[in-house]
Motif scaffolding. Sequence first.
Motif, short mmCIF file in Angstrom:
data_model
loop_
_atom_site.label_atom_id
_atom_site.label_comp_id
_atom_site.label_asym_id
_atom_site.label_seq_id
_atom_site.Cartn_x
_atom_site.Cartn_y
_atom_site.Cartn_z
N CYS A 95 58.96 16.88 1.81
CA CYS A 95 60.12 17.00 2.65
C CYS A 95 59.84 15.61 3.58
N ALA A 96 60.80 15.12 3.90
CA ALA A 96 60.82 13.64 4.69
C ALA A 96 61.80 13.69 5.77
N THR A 97 61.50 12.88 6.83
CA THR A 97 62.47 12.69 7.47
C THR A 97 63.10 11.18 7.57
N TYR A 98 64.50 11.24 7.96
CA TYR A 98 65.28 9.97 7.96
C TYR A 98 65.18 9.34 9.24
N GLU A 99 65.62 8.09 9.40
CA GLU A 99 65.41 7.29 10.56
C GLU A 99 66.41 8.00 11.76
N GLY A 100 67.64 8.52 10.94
CA GLY A 100 68.81 8.87 12.06
C GLY A 100 69.21 10.49 11.78
N SER A 101 70.38 10.59 12.16
CA SER A 101 70.97 11.94 12.25
C SER A 101 71.32 12.34 10.78
N TYR A 102 71.70 11.22 10.13
CA TYR A 102 72.44 11.44 8.79
C TYR A 102 71.76 11.09 7.66
N CYS A 103 71.93 11.81 6.67
CA CYS A 103 71.31 11.84 5.18
C CYS A 103 72.06 10.37 4.64
N ASP A 104 71.11 9.21 4.11
CA ASP A 104 71.80 7.98 3.63
C ASP A 104 70.75 7.77 2.54
N GLY A 105 71.03 6.64 2.04
CA GLY A 105 70.32 5.95 0.79
C GLY A 105 69.04 5.28 1.22
N SER A 106 68.67 5.38 2.57
CA SER A 106 67.29 4.76 2.84
C SER A 106 66.06 5.55 2.38
N ILE A 107 64.96 4.86 2.45
CA ILE A 107 63.79 5.78 2.01
C ILE A 107 63.38 6.10 3.25
N PRO A 108 63.21 7.49 3.68
CA PRO A 108 62.57 8.12 4.65
C PRO A 108 61.25 7.43 5.36
N ASP A 109 61.02 7.54 6.30
CA ASP A 109 59.77 6.98 7.11
C ASP A 109 58.47 7.66 6.92
N TYR A 110 58.85 8.97 7.26
CA TYR A 110 57.62 10.03 7.47
C TYR A 110 57.75 10.97 6.17
N TRP A 111 56.55 11.52 5.56
CA TRP A 111 56.57 12.11 4.34
C TRP A 111 55.75 13.34 4.67
N GLY A 112 55.90 14.53 4.23
CA GLY A 112 54.94 15.64 4.23
C GLY A 112 53.87 15.36 3.14
N GLN A 113 52.84 16.44 3.03
CA GLN A 113 52.04 16.32 1.72
C GLN A 113 52.46 16.53 0.61
N GLY A 114 53.29 17.26 0.42
CA GLY A 114 53.61 17.94 -1.01
C GLY A 114 53.35 19.41 -1.17
N THR A 115 54.06 20.00 -2.11
CA THR A 115 53.51 21.42 -2.46
C THR A 115 54.26 21.28 -3.86
N LEU A 116 53.23 21.84 -4.84
CA LEU A 116 53.58 21.74 -6.15
C LEU A 116 54.00 23.23 -6.69
N VAL A 117 55.21 22.97 -7.39
CA VAL A 117 56.09 23.76 -8.02
C VAL A 117 55.89 23.75 -9.54
N THR A 118 55.43 24.82 -10.33
CA THR A 118 55.34 24.90 -11.61
C THR A 118 56.20 25.93 -12.46
N VAL A 119 57.12 25.51 -13.26
CA VAL A 119 57.60 26.69 -13.55
C VAL A 119 57.57 26.81 -15.15
N SER A 120 57.30 27.89 -15.68
CA SER A 120 56.79 28.10 -17.19
C SER A 120 57.99 28.64 -17.70
N SER A 121 57.84 28.39 -19.05
CA SER A 121 59.11 28.84 -20.02
C SER A 121 58.81 30.01 -20.61
#
Length: 121
Positions: A95-121
Amino acid sequence: VQLQASGGGLVQAGESLRLSCLASGFPFRHYAIGWFRQAPGKERERVACINSNDGGPYYGESVKGRFTISRDNVRSTVFLQMNGLKPEDTASYYCATYEGSYCDGSIPDYWGQGTLVTVSS
């Protein structure tokens, strides 16, 4: 600013997971939040984004109709409900937060550490 993602795990194809992103250190309710993912050897992609006022939301083509993003501004948390998971959804999710109130095409400044999702077939 801190973003803490959780909820990942190992599931079988067709099952569901709900990711959470707990935010702190900034006025959460004023900022758009996005969920991104990156699989090994692949580029990072945005899978969903929600504006500060619950506006949008926006979804990547590969997850439309299966994933739902929502936010709770009281608990400073954004959720990603993932249904009908497929092996190709396997990735680390951030997850990451944008600079402003709206989703846009910019690269967010702040990021979380990530959580791994694994889907087996």
